[in-house]
Motif scaffolding. Structure first.
Motif, mmCIF file in Angstrom:
data_model
loop_
_atom_site.group_PDB
_atom_site.id
_atom_site.type_symbol
_atom_site.label_atom_id
_atom_site.label_comp_id
_atom_site.label_asym_id
_atom_site.label_seq_id
_atom_site.Cartn_x
_atom_site.Cartn_y
_atom_site.Cartn_z
ATOM 1 N N LEU A 1 0.832 -1.201 0.000
ATOM 2 C CA LEU A 1 0.000 0.000 0.000
ATOM 3 C C LEU A 1 0.867 1.251 0.000
ATOM 4 C CD1 LEU A 1 -2.618 1.570 0.219
ATOM 5 C CD2 LEU A 1 -2.592 1.164 2.690
ATOM 6 N N SER A 2 1.928 1.256 0.796
ATOM 7 C CA SER A 2 2.831 2.412 0.834
ATOM 8 C C SER A 2 3.453 2.654 -0.531
ATOM 9 C CB SER A 2 3.922 2.190 1.882
ATOM 10 O OG SER A 2 3.369 2.027 3.172
ATOM 11 N N TRP A 3 3.926 1.579 -1.165
ATOM 12 C CA TRP A 3 4.532 1.722 -2.494
ATOM 13 C C TRP A 3 3.514 2.251 -3.501
ATOM 14 C CZ3 TRP A 3 9.501 1.822 -3.347
ATOM 15 C CH2 TRP A 3 10.378 1.120 -2.505
ATOM 16 N N ALA B 1 1.509 6.548 -7.057
ATOM 17 C CA ALA B 1 0.415 7.397 -7.519
ATOM 18 C C ALA B 1 0.783 8.874 -7.401
ATOM 19 C CB ALA B 1 -0.846 7.096 -6.707
ATOM 20 N N VAL B 2 1.367 9.269 -6.281
ATOM 21 C CA VAL B 2 1.743 10.665 -6.090
ATOM 22 C C VAL B 2 2.824 11.059 -7.093
ATOM 23 C CG1 VAL B 2 2.824 12.298 -4.480
ATOM 24 C CG2 VAL B 2 1.032 10.742 -3.680
ATOM 25 N N ASP C 1 8.950 1.294 -10.427
ATOM 26 C CA ASP C 1 8.453 2.323 -9.501
ATOM 27 C C ASP C 1 9.358 2.508 -8.293
ATOM 28 O OD1 ASP C 1 6.891 0.910 -6.894
ATOM 29 O OD2 ASP C 1 7.119 -0.378 -8.646
ATOM 30 N N THR C 2 10.162 1.498 -7.949
ATOM 31 C CA THR C 2 10.973 1.574 -6.731
ATOM 32 C C THR C 2 12.086 2.612 -6.813
ATOM 33 O OG1 THR C 2 12.376 -0.246 -7.521
ATOM 34 C CG2 THR C 2 10.514 -0.819 -6.101
ATOM 35 N N LEU D 1 14.494 8.599 -7.271
ATOM 36 C CA LEU D 1 15.827 8.910 -7.791
ATOM 37 C C LEU D 1 15.721 9.534 -9.181
ATOM 38 C CD1 LEU D 1 18.884 8.859 -7.608
ATOM 39 C CD2 LEU D 1 18.837 6.484 -8.417
ATOM 40 N N CYS D 2 14.797 9.057 -10.008
ATOM 41 C CA CYS D 2 14.591 9.665 -11.333
ATOM 42 C C CYS D 2 14.319 11.157 -11.196
ATOM 43 C CB CYS D 2 13.426 8.998 -12.051
ATOM 44 S SG CYS D 2 13.697 7.278 -12.503
ATOM 45 N N ALA D 3 13.422 11.502 -10.294
ATOM 46 C CA ALA D 3 13.080 12.908 -10.100
ATOM 47 C C ALA D 3 14.272 13.692 -9.569
ATOM 48 C CB ALA D 3 11.896 13.027 -9.142
#
Length: 361
Positions: free
Chosen positions: A100-102, A107-108, A158-159, A163-165
């Motif tokens: 759920l946290s991931w 989503a954000v 997604d993990t 870092l991408c941002a």
């Protein structure tokens, strides 16, 4: 993005209070408003989803609810997640309650970065990379980023989105790769995908022009400044690619699994190496970065002191062997756990992102 709604479908097996606590923790950490609601049935689920712009759905086991997975529900961002492992699923699954946290983080992130382009490099649904580009004009360096997860399909690109941002804010373009994992497709498919993606890189500027990126922003990719970087098991794939002759100017290990021989002998992560290689066990030595030195390209090895001691051991011994073999290696060991190295809001994550940016400047 004003609010995030988490919808828990009927029949989800989890303590409702714990789900609410996890959701509130993520809302606070991400600085967003949010709510968690329980849907009575699939029709109620669909009705709830249409009220928010960013939605996370735990569909539950009901057939009618599961038929909604992947269908447009109205909001621009909908992330589906199963706490249980679902064989062959394309959405987030199999990470337990922490899933759920991931899902909320994913989503954000999607809501905050709507301009990210997904570019395929092969016909499989798992052969793609998401291209992040910084603001500005001119040619920018590129980081090809490979996620980890001990080569298992429950862990996805997604993990490493944070870092991408972080790298994009530092003026770098990032191609965040998804690839076929060996638990579903075999070790040869995984190796093939990383090599193919790196070979596809020269075509990305043309694809960017076709999508309007270069035309609208004046931005291009500087293929003379390319790093291949990996987190955890992704670091093994990144450094293996460098050893195999990928045309990169920097190879980066972030909490990397760099000694496959000892990783197998110590049965780390319940035999992850043996499970990944399967019938390709004779490829063990060729796939272990520590045994491939000198790699012939500069390397940055980043390791958190609060991580698995085995990974600290692998990192230190790889660096020593690579330097003795004549490689140019920078080693950074700072406080932080396994995911702190790919979280630019942590000291070690900031230091890692800064070091990558400096090396490519």
């Amino acid at each position: 993005m004003d609010e995030v709604l988490v919808i828990v479908g009927s029949g989800v097996v989890a303590d409702a209070g714990l789900l609410a606590q996890l959701a509130e923790r993520e809302f606070g950490r991400l600085g967003v408003r949010g709510a968690l609601v329980h849907a009575r049935d699939p029709a109620h689920l669909r009705s709830l989803a249409g009220r928010y712009g960013t939605v996370v759905v735990l569909p539950g086991p009901e057939k009618e609810a599961r038929e909604l997975i992947g269908q447009p529900l109205g909001p621009p961002v909908v992330v589906w997640a199963d706490l249980d492992r679902v064989e062959g699923a394309a959405h987030l699954n199999g990470r337990g309650i922490e899933g759920l946290s991931w899902a909320i983080r994913h989503a954000v992130h999607r809501a905050r970065h709507p301009g990210v382009r997904r570019i395929p490099y092969g016909p499989s649904p798992e052969q793609w990379g998401e291209l992040y580009v910084p603001e500005g004009r001119g040619a920018v360096p590129v980081v090809v980023l490979i996620h980890g997860g001990y080569w298992r399909s429950i862990w996805n690109a997604d993990t490493v989105e944070a870092l991408c941002a972080g790298l994009t804010r530092r003026g770098l373009a990032v191609w965040n790769l998804e690839y076929r994992r060996p638990d579903r497709h075999g070790w040869a498919a995984t190796r093939h995908d990383i090599a193919t993606a790196l070979n596809t890189l020269p075509a990305l500027p043309g694809l960017a022009r076709d999508s309007g990126l270069a035309r609208d922003s004046g931005l291009g990719l500087d293929l003379s400044r390319v790093a291949v970087a990996g987190h955890s098991a992704g670091a093994q794939l990144a450094l293996r690619a460098a050893a195999d002759g990928a045309r990169v100017s920097l190879a980066v290990s972030l909490a990397g699994v760099l000694d496959l021989v000892q990783c197998e002998r110590r049965w780390i992560s319940n035999g992850a190496v043996a499970a990944a290689l399967g019938d390709a066990a004779d490829d063990l030595h060729a796939s272990s970065p520590l045994l491939r030195v000198p790699l012939g390209v500069p390397q940055l090895v980043v390791q958190g002191t609060d991580d698995d001691p085995n990974l600290i051991d692998f990192g230190r011994r790889h660096v020593r062997a690579a330097m003795e073999a004549g490689d140019d290696v920078t080693y950074m060991e700072l406080p932080g756990d396994h995911f702190a190295v790919v979280s630019p809001d942590t000291p070690i994550g900031r230091a890692a992102a800064d070091a990558i940016a400096r090396a490519l400047s």
